[in-house]
Design a protein around this motif. Sequence first.
Motif, PDB file in Angstrom:
ATOM      1  N   ASN A 100       2.517   7.004  -0.705  1.00 27.33           N
ATOM      2  CA  ASN A 100       1.562   6.023  -1.210  1.00 27.33           C
ATOM      3  C   ASN A 100       0.875   6.522  -2.451  1.00 27.33           C
ATOM      4  O   ASN A 100       0.744   7.715  -2.625  1.00 27.33           O
ATOM      5  CB  ASN A 100       0.550   5.675  -0.123  1.00 27.33           C
ATOM      6  CG  ASN A 100      -0.209   6.898   0.368  1.00 27.33           C
ATOM      7  OD1 ASN A 100       0.027   8.023  -0.062  1.00 27.33           O
ATOM      8  ND2 ASN A 100      -1.112   6.698   1.281  1.00 27.33           N
ATOM      9  N   PRO A 101       0.466   5.688  -3.337  1.00 26.64           N
ATOM     10  CA  PRO A 101       0.724   4.256  -3.291  1.00 26.64           C
ATOM     11  C   PRO A 101       2.058   3.889  -3.912  1.00 26.64           C
ATOM     12  O   PRO A 101       2.604   2.833  -3.624  1.00 26.64           O
ATOM     13  CB  PRO A 101      -0.414   3.664  -4.109  1.00 26.64           C
ATOM     14  CG  PRO A 101      -0.704   4.717  -5.127  1.00 26.64           C
ATOM     15  CD  PRO A 101      -0.441   6.026  -4.425  1.00 26.64           C
TER      16      PRO A 101
ATOM     17  N   SER B 137       0.804  -1.225   0.000  1.00 27.08           N
ATOM     18  CA  SER B 137       0.000   0.000   0.000  1.00 27.08           C
ATOM     19  C   SER B 137       0.835   1.273   0.000  1.00 27.08           C
ATOM     20  O   SER B 137       0.300   2.361  -0.198  1.00 27.08           O
ATOM     21  CB  SER B 137      -0.921   0.010   1.214  1.00 27.08           C
ATOM     22  OG  SER B 137      -0.151  -0.047   2.398  1.00 27.08           O
TER      23      SER B 137
END
Length: 183
Positions: free
Chosen positions: A136-137, A48
């Motif tokens: 992220n991601p 993630s």
Amino acid sequence: MAKFVCMRRSVSRFVAISAVVGLGSCMQLDEYPDTPQITLKEFTTADSGATLVLNFTDGDGNFGLEQSDTSGTFADCRNRYNIFCEYYEKQNNVWQHVELDPCLDPDIIPFYYRAPFTTPLGQYKAQKGTIELFINPLYYLPSNFDTCKFQITIMDRDLNLSNKIWTPEYLKPRGSGNFILKD
């Protein structure tokens, strides 16, 4: 206008910065150089995203940017950021810097960030704290190579650059690029 769009599309949000300052004359005050200094506290990756945690000091207490810091000294595109994560890939066993400069291409998504300014209280202005970034991601660039790392510096309001530190090298997740990992 395009430069602000670039910041909104950054691959991470700055999450936390805390500054601890001297609390009084009865306590022993630490002294730090006016040029910021950083150490790597933690760097972790997951599917993630990645988390980067830095410890920092700044002796004159001028690390951080106000929301309005986009003109004057900060009008230059690079000076609108104060955390720089330069991306490197291991290509054929040699570390290569992958240039991502929002000043050259405002549509590019660099690993540059803005930490907010926190005003140290009292007469003692030195700052000591922790910076935590969630990247992220994408904390890697899709390519034919599977190993990467970051070189990190920060910059204070006087445009003093800190020392350079490195994250450990890390592997991109499977299926994230055109490469084939060997088991």
